[in-house]
Design an enzyme around this catalytic site. Sequence first.
Site, PDB file in Angstrom:
ATOM      1  N   LYS A   1       0.816  -1.225   0.000  1.00 11.23           N
ATOM      2  CA  LYS A   1       0.000   0.000   0.000  1.00 11.23           C
ATOM      3  C   LYS A   1       0.843   1.265   0.000  1.00 11.23           C
ATOM      4  O   LYS A   1       0.444   2.281   0.593  1.00 11.23           O
ATOM      5  CB  LYS A   1      -0.977   0.011   1.190  1.00 11.23           C
ATOM      6  CG  LYS A   1      -1.949  -1.167   1.195  1.00 11.23           C
ATOM      7  CD  LYS A   1      -2.981  -1.017   2.293  1.00 11.23           C
ATOM      8  CE  LYS A   1      -3.942  -2.191   2.310  1.00 11.23           C
ATOM      9  NZ  LYS A   1      -4.979  -2.066   3.307  1.00 11.23           N
TER      10      LYS A   1
ATOM     11  N   LYS B   1     -14.609  -2.496   1.464  1.00  6.76           N
ATOM     12  CA  LYS B   1     -13.294  -2.668   0.840  1.00  6.76           C
ATOM     13  C   LYS B   1     -12.287  -1.686   1.425  1.00  6.76           C
ATOM     14  O   LYS B   1     -12.659  -0.622   1.924  1.00  6.76           O
ATOM     15  CB  LYS B   1     -13.396  -2.440  -0.677  1.00  6.76           C
ATOM     16  CG  LYS B   1     -14.342  -3.399  -1.387  1.00  6.76           C
ATOM     17  CD  LYS B   1     -13.735  -4.786  -1.525  1.00  6.76           C
ATOM     18  CE  LYS B   1     -14.689  -5.761  -2.166  1.00  6.76           C
ATOM     19  NZ  LYS B   1     -15.680  -6.332  -1.267  1.00  6.76           N
ATOM     20  N   ASP B   2     -11.009  -2.064   1.325  1.00  6.95           N
ATOM     21  CA  ASP B   2      -9.936  -1.219   1.846  1.00  6.95           C
ATOM     22  C   ASP B   2     -10.013   0.191   1.285  1.00  6.95           C
ATOM     23  O   ASP B   2     -10.366   0.393   0.118  1.00  6.95           O
ATOM     24  CB  ASP B   2      -8.565  -1.803   1.464  1.00  6.95           C
ATOM     25  CG  ASP B   2      -8.267  -3.090   2.207  1.00  6.95           C
ATOM     26  OD1 ASP B   2      -7.530  -3.031   3.200  1.00  6.95           O
ATOM     27  OD2 ASP B   2      -8.777  -4.139   1.784  1.00  6.95           O
ATOM     28  N   ARG B   3      -9.641   1.136   2.138  1.00 11.98           N
ATOM     29  CA  ARG B   3      -9.611   2.518   1.670  1.00 11.98           C
ATOM     30  C   ARG B   3      -8.353   2.784   0.850  1.00 11.98           C
ATOM     31  O   ARG B   3      -8.415   3.359  -0.237  1.00 11.98           O
ATOM     32  CB  ARG B   3      -9.653   3.480   2.867  1.00 11.98           C
ATOM     33  CG  ARG B   3      -9.596   4.932   2.418  1.00 11.98           C
ATOM     34  CD  ARG B   3      -9.571   5.911   3.560  1.00 11.98           C
ATOM     35  NE  ARG B   3      -9.376   7.248   3.040  1.00 11.98           N
ATOM     36  CZ  ARG B   3      -9.255   8.323   3.793  1.00 11.98           C
ATOM     37  NH1 ARG B   3      -9.304   8.215   5.105  1.00 11.98           N
ATOM     38  NH2 ARG B   3      -9.082   9.495   3.254  1.00 11.98           N
TER      39      ARG B   3
ATOM     40  N   GLN C   1      -7.220  -4.492   9.971  1.00 14.66           N
ATOM     41  CA  GLN C   1      -8.343  -3.588   9.709  1.00 14.66           C
ATOM     42  C   GLN C   1      -9.472  -3.815  10.701  1.00 14.66           C
ATOM     43  O   GLN C   1     -10.259  -2.910  10.985  1.00 14.66           O
ATOM     44  CB  GLN C   1      -8.884  -3.798   8.290  1.00 14.66           C
ATOM     45  CG  GLN C   1      -7.856  -3.649   7.185  1.00 14.66           C
ATOM     46  CD  GLN C   1      -7.200  -4.951   6.786  1.00 14.66           C
ATOM     47  OE1 GLN C   1      -6.837  -5.753   7.637  1.00 14.66           O
ATOM     48  NE2 GLN C   1      -7.022  -5.167   5.490  1.00 14.66           N
TER      49      GLN C   1
END
EC number: 5.4.99.27
Length: 416
Positions: A24, A82-84, A166
């Site tokens: 990321k 969903k992931d940011r 998360q």
Amino acid sequence: MDYREFFSQFKYLSEKPGIGGKIKAQPEDFIVMEEPLRSAFDGKKYAIFLLKKRNWDTMAAVKEIAKRAGISHKDIGFAGTKDRHAVTYQYISVPREAKEKVEAVQLKDIELRFVSYGRALKLGHLLGNRFKIIVRGVDESAFERAKEIVRELRSKGGFPNYFGYQRFGERRVTNHLIGKLLLKGDFEGAAKLFLGAHEGGMEGDEARKNFWETGDVNRALEEFPGFLRYERAMLYKYKETRSWRKAFLSLPLPIMRIFIHAYQSYLFNLYISRRIEEGLPLNEALVGDIVVQVKGGIPYRDRTYRVTETNIEFVKEKIRKGEAMVSGPLFGFSMRRAGGIPGRLEEELLAEENLSLEDFKRLPKPMAEPGGRRELLIRPLGLTYGYVPGVGMCFRFFLPKGVYATSVLREIMKDH
């Protein structure tokens, strides 16, 4: 405590050294493509759109789309969050009559494409997700090291199915602690932690720190920034009722449930870690284990059976064929409990936490949690990987719903 320190308590299953690196570094390094159930496209009452977003939280994106389209965000359905910090593709449903309004929405880093008509999407209404993930900051030797780790884990049945960071909070790792306080009926303690926990360096941390030290609700309402809307709503409710219980119960149900689920997840992670620590297999059933059925690589967590002296060889064969997996506890009031050695581990965890399954029933009704079982291992489908010169390692794989790609990468990277 940040998430790396928090996660250091959970044991790795593989013993080979990790490749290190960073995920990321930019949103394009973490691409997620949702795979919906085919039944999502049955029906005509809703318009199904493919939502592509970059650096957007799912709920924030849904609310902004609804606002621009002039509809309620409650009318927009989606199957998973969903992931940011990623580029993600997921399906959303909107009432058929809102189709043209949604098509006209224009937002930075958001694209909407009408796919077909279907039914209202709900959380969990998906098969799983496909991932393409770049690990930067590694050299070409990482390929051979990754190969060794993957080979080792395949011999052990897969990757440990830890809930990812998360679930607990990346900067404020407090969700599970708040959940435990709620289970114990300590609404004041839970509120203090929710409102006052701070790590430093985040907007609003000074206001949180002041509340942690003084408990001054009026001052907090003056100092808490507007974007902390749930915190402010809770403070207003407390001021009105003088009850932290009522203040907590004024939060939306999905927010309240996050804390209970985080605590369940923490205990599940501890269970896997203890099992690794004691040298107990994750891919081989013991007498007393509860196993879940698997079809086409997808675990069906509501279809479970107990391992006994008489069926153990049959179950072991099912596991070898990929038709069953050993499970661990998601503690709750109607959870199917293990026996034998696995049952002893479950009992020890409950005793250490001074917890009983009945505690999950004593929660206020909307938050009461029945619990369940969850497979101990992740078996990424179609796992491929390679080294891209000047970029890093690239991994591609598919995971069933509710399983964390970051937990797969953690075992390979050994970064936390």
